[in-house]
Design a protein around this motif. Sequence first.
Motif, short mmCIF file in Angstrom:
data_model
loop_
_atom_site.label_atom_id
_atom_site.label_comp_id
_atom_site.label_asym_id
_atom_site.label_seq_id
_atom_site.Cartn_x
_atom_site.Cartn_y
_atom_site.Cartn_z
N VAL A 381 33.81 44.98 40.20
CA VAL A 381 35.27 44.97 40.07
C VAL A 381 35.66 45.69 38.77
CG1 VAL A 381 37.31 43.52 39.79
CG2 VAL A 381 35.50 42.85 41.37
N PRO A 382 36.52 46.70 38.87
CA PRO A 382 36.84 47.48 37.66
C PRO A 382 37.71 46.71 36.69
CG PRO A 382 38.16 48.21 39.52
CD PRO A 382 37.18 47.22 40.07
N LYS A 383 37.60 47.08 35.44
CA LYS A 383 38.48 46.52 34.41
C LYS A 383 39.88 47.11 34.54
CE LYS A 383 38.89 46.30 29.35
NZ LYS A 383 38.29 46.77 28.07
N THR A 384 39.96 48.38 34.95
CA THR A 384 41.24 49.07 35.09
C THR A 384 41.25 49.83 36.40
OG1 THR A 384 41.38 49.34 32.69
CG2 THR A 384 42.84 50.71 34.03
N ILE A 385 42.39 49.77 37.11
CA ILE A 385 42.60 50.55 38.34
C ILE A 385 43.82 51.43 38.12
CG2 ILE A 385 43.12 50.48 40.81
CD1 ILE A 385 41.86 47.69 40.87
N ARG A 446 43.39 45.32 35.27
CA ARG A 446 44.68 45.91 34.95
C ARG A 446 44.96 47.03 35.95
NH1 ARG A 446 46.23 49.79 29.80
NH2 ARG A 446 48.49 49.85 30.18
N ILE A 447 46.11 46.95 36.63
CA ILE A 447 46.46 47.94 37.64
C ILE A 447 47.62 48.78 37.11
CG2 ILE A 447 47.07 48.34 40.04
CD1 ILE A 447 46.11 45.55 40.69
N ILE A 448 47.45 50.11 37.14
CA ILE A 448 48.46 51.04 36.63
C ILE A 448 48.87 51.96 37.77
CG2 ILE A 448 48.95 52.86 34.94
CD1 ILE A 448 46.67 51.64 33.22
N GLY A 449 50.16 52.06 38.01
CA GLY A 449 50.67 52.90 39.09
C GLY A 449 51.22 54.22 38.58
N VAL A 450 50.92 55.30 39.30
CA VAL A 450 51.46 56.62 38.99
C VAL A 450 52.05 57.18 40.28
CG1 VAL A 450 51.00 58.93 38.09
CG2 VAL A 450 49.70 56.97 37.21
N GLY A 451 53.37 57.28 40.34
CA GLY A 451 54.05 57.81 41.51
C GLY A 451 54.71 59.14 41.19
#
Length: 800
Positions: A381-385, A446-451
Amino acid sequence: MSRRRLNSGRNPDRGMTLVELLVSVAVLGIVGSVVAAAVIIVFRQIGNTQGRTEVARSEQNVSLWLPADLSSAESVDTKPESTPCGSTVCDGVNLAEGSNVIMLSWSTRGATGTAITKVSYNFFPAADGTYSLRRVKCSTIDAGAWNCETTTVLRNLPGPPGGETFVAGVANGSGCSSVGSTLNCTNPDWVITVSQPLAADAINETQVATVADLKNSNRVVVTINGGGSAAGPGGGINQISITAGGAVRSNIDSKSLQGAPSFADVRSRCGGNITVIVDESNSIGTSITQVRAGVKQFVQTLVGTPVKIQIIGFHTYSHVLGTTSWQKYWDMTKDSEVSTLLTAIDTLKGTWSSSPNGGTNWEEALFRTLRQSDATTTGLVPKTIVFFTDGVPTFDRLVQRTSPGVLPTDPAALGAPWPTANGSAYNQVAFDRARFLADEFRTSARIIGVGVGTGISGSSNWIVDPGAGYRTQWERGSYSYVRDITSYQLRYQARNTTTQFWSWVNYNTYATTATNRRRDLGWTNVTQAEYLTVENPINTSTTDGAKVVVTTSPVSTVEYQANSGNSTYRAVTKTYAAGPDWEMWTGSRSSGATTEYRSTKVYNSPPYEAYDPAVTATTANSVILARLIAGNDYGTPAAFDGTSYTNTQLADMYVLPQWSQFATAMQAVSLGVCGGTLTLQTKVGSAAVADPFRYENSTVTDSSGAALNVEPRVVTTNQQFTTGTFDFTIPNGQYVDVDIIPQNYSDLNGYEPVSWACKAGITALSYTSIAIAGQSQWTGIRVRVPANAAISCTLTVRRD
């Protein structure tokens, strides 16, 4: 002559002189003292040696079980009455005589169901008068029978301090913690204490980690006594401190450079596994060139840091760049792996047909990230997505999924009235299934979105309510009761010329009144008292301008029963009509008497024949993305001041109207992970050095040259932990100059330094050598660490 010979024969046996005797006694006393002292020391050290052996054995037992349990745990329970199976006896293991010290629970979802595991560390009195600590592990699948096993972890533990009586928590159950209870169940916190973890740079017990850094972790301190005469090396009281990140649901928190599972937490915010999810759907079109450039920028910025990166491309299906394996993380400290990954980025949106591969399957991308191919939870499981997309989900794994295509039991397929994803328009089920995965791991990753682009700037129909299901039921109307309603009516009026008031009169009065009369009101309902002023007694004639009207109206059975004492209500023969009573009707229906029948919708009684229309709300696509990423409508938007992003460590939503902004945003995301850090490596040739090398950040100055009050930290590199990273808080977002000094060069006689080399990402960076007092061989370096870069430096050495 013979006498003389006899005397001379006695001289050899004349004995020791007094001086010789005194010297012998003195020497014997010294030797005896030395021997006695040695014997005393040996006997005194027997206890300490045995104590150290016991301490080592205890440390080994604790380290065998507790770190793994901590890292798996979703919840922690320290109530003394708690048991893993909810009863005093768990699968034949009687826990009633003891108290729970710490109980750790977690679940694992798989293709066969949900497994619940609970592990209790139970403190109990032993037969020899001491106390022991046992590990009781119980598991169940889909709420089935509990299967339990027990292992004694520690023995010969001390009882309650001060001679207090041990009160077993399990035997007393809820009485231990119920409101108002005077029962003081024993909680053996002198053996194990559970507390908040210390901060990464803590130098004393008061410096605990912040909430943002906890990552659901706990610190457990176990106190053991080997029986030696002194604490620590004396084999007496020792403390084992274990800190490990827990998990949410079935997720093992993975933050170690060694990959999960591991219990050596990354002390720097820079490190661990990162998954970059890249949208390759048809709508990307020729903008894929800018996508590739942005993803490369992200990777290049993190070269040399203790980060491992996995890149997942997705459309209708998913794939991992650079490999045919289900998952693959590439080590950013290894040049060969960096090169392979950068080359693989050019294959994004490669040669595949446009249908059905051109859809947008958010669930498939997250499933690939967080689950194994068999639908069980991944150990990586990643630390950051980092989740990049240019639109909204149009497919889900119910409709399209990558081989082998295993579907987990959760979430279950909803079916009608929820629409089936068709790959061409926003689909609510596709979103909900993707969000299910995101919610499952949101607290551990931590999930970060880029749209990006016009698609993310548009809007879609969010389904608020899919419409209730119903089946049609026919009813036939009838009545069996009526109400007779009597009304009194008058028609003629005359006006009193004195008072000018109108009053009701009979026809004869009206006819004889030439003026001040009227009948244009027609027949008007009046009270019985008013009627009697005109006509008394009541009669049925209407020619005199007064009449009584009796109206019969059907009433419902309920109304009749409520007015059973009222004579105006009466029963009649049942008559079919348009109500007011309705009964379920399954017979034939007359086509002529349509008002006699009606159809109704019966809800919550499947099977359904139809559904009410869905209730929808026009919702911005950026909001839909935020609901996936942050679980709310906005997340934390990235703040751009016209030059750079100013909140990269907090931002989780980058919404970009233009594709030209993508590379800058991706670099900002990477800097939010590792910007303002310095990572050190030690190598022999291209391989990590086997022995530990320690480095200290001895001096830190700001851009004006002023020394900053920064607590010196030491990091260690070796063959197992190949990097050590320093984090810096950089004033005004500029830079700091850092002095890095090797600390254990006196222990490294088998090595000699070759050279230092520093980089910012993939760009070579200059540094200044620093002489070390009293050292002609080893040197330190002074390197500049900007806020907008991740710096890495490598010391190359050779073996003598």
